[in-house]
Motif scaffolding. Structure first.
Motif, mmCIF file in Angstrom:
data_model
loop_
_atom_site.group_PDB
_atom_site.id
_atom_site.type_symbol
_atom_site.label_atom_id
_atom_site.label_comp_id
_atom_site.label_asym_id
_atom_site.label_seq_id
_atom_site.Cartn_x
_atom_site.Cartn_y
_atom_site.Cartn_z
ATOM 1 N N ASN A 129 0.845 -1.192 0.000
ATOM 2 C CA ASN A 129 0.000 0.000 0.000
ATOM 3 C C ASN A 129 0.888 1.253 0.000
ATOM 4 O O ASN A 129 2.082 1.175 0.286
ATOM 5 C CB ASN A 129 -0.918 -0.002 1.232
ATOM 6 N N LEU A 130 0.319 2.412 -0.305
ATOM 7 C CA LEU A 130 1.040 3.678 -0.361
ATOM 8 C C LEU A 130 0.962 4.359 0.996
ATOM 9 O O LEU A 130 -0.116 4.499 1.572
ATOM 10 C CB LEU A 130 0.418 4.597 -1.428
ATOM 11 N N VAL A 131 2.103 4.778 1.516
ATOM 12 C CA VAL A 131 2.171 5.539 2.757
ATOM 13 C C VAL A 131 2.760 6.899 2.420
ATOM 14 O O VAL A 131 3.817 6.984 1.792
ATOM 15 C CB VAL A 131 3.052 4.836 3.819
ATOM 16 N N VAL A 132 2.088 7.973 2.788
ATOM 17 C CA VAL A 132 2.577 9.336 2.552
ATOM 18 C C VAL A 132 3.029 9.893 3.894
ATOM 19 O O VAL A 132 2.267 9.880 4.865
ATOM 20 C CB VAL A 132 1.468 10.227 1.936
ATOM 21 N N ARG A 133 4.230 10.421 3.954
ATOM 22 C CA ARG A 133 4.766 10.998 5.182
ATOM 23 C C ARG A 133 5.243 12.407 4.918
ATOM 24 O O ARG A 133 5.808 12.681 3.876
ATOM 25 C CB ARG A 133 5.938 10.170 5.667
ATOM 26 N N GLY A 134 5.021 13.271 5.868
ATOM 27 C CA GLY A 134 5.495 14.644 5.756
ATOM 28 C C GLY A 134 4.692 15.428 4.749
ATOM 29 O O GLY A 134 3.691 14.974 4.211
#
Length: 142
Positions: A129-134
């Motif tokens: 899955n895609l994880v977006v951080r910041g």
């Protein structure tokens, strides 16, 4: 690694008026490694014009056919230890004239060659899955 077991047998019979039926028979045997690793092989059967006999040019040549006599992929399953292959084609008789010469009538010496070449394994991958951080956070309005 798989092997070609027993003899490779070539038979050529006339099909009137100007054709021949060509049949090559052989057995392929797999190993436990082939099954465990889902090993695939490129299987090719070629017809060879033999010119290493006395009075010839001493260079055997592949008889180029379009499409090739036999060209495919073999994948072994665990249900068979070995299996018989019998590729067969009807060709114009002239396709087997491996010593074309307008003034000499020479016999055509033909042999079959079977080749098994291991293929590299298929590349398997699956993405997470895609994880977006910041970065900026945009709150929904509503």
């Amino acid at each position: 690694m798989a092997s070609i077991v027993g003899p490779v047998t070539l038979s050529i019979s006339d099909v009137p008026p100007n054709s021949v039926n060509v049949q090559v028979s052989y057995k392929i045997r797999q190993t436990h490694h082939d099954i465990a690793h889902a090993q695939r092989y490129h299987e090719v059967v070629e017809l060879i014009g033999v010119d290493t006999l006395a009075g010839e040019d001493q260079a055997d040549d592949i008889i180029h056919l379009e499409p090739p006599f036999w060209d495919g992929i073999v994948l072994f399953t665990d249900s068979q230890q070995e299996f018989q292959r019998i590729p067969e084609r009807t060709l114009p008789a002239q396709a087997l004239d491996e010593d074309p010469h307008p003034f000499l009538l020479r016999a055509d010496e033909i042999r079959a060659r079977v080749t098994l070449t291991p293929l590299p394994p298929d590349v398997l991958f699956k993405e997470s899955n895609l994880v977006v951080r910041g970065g900026p956070v945009i709150e929904p309005t509503g």
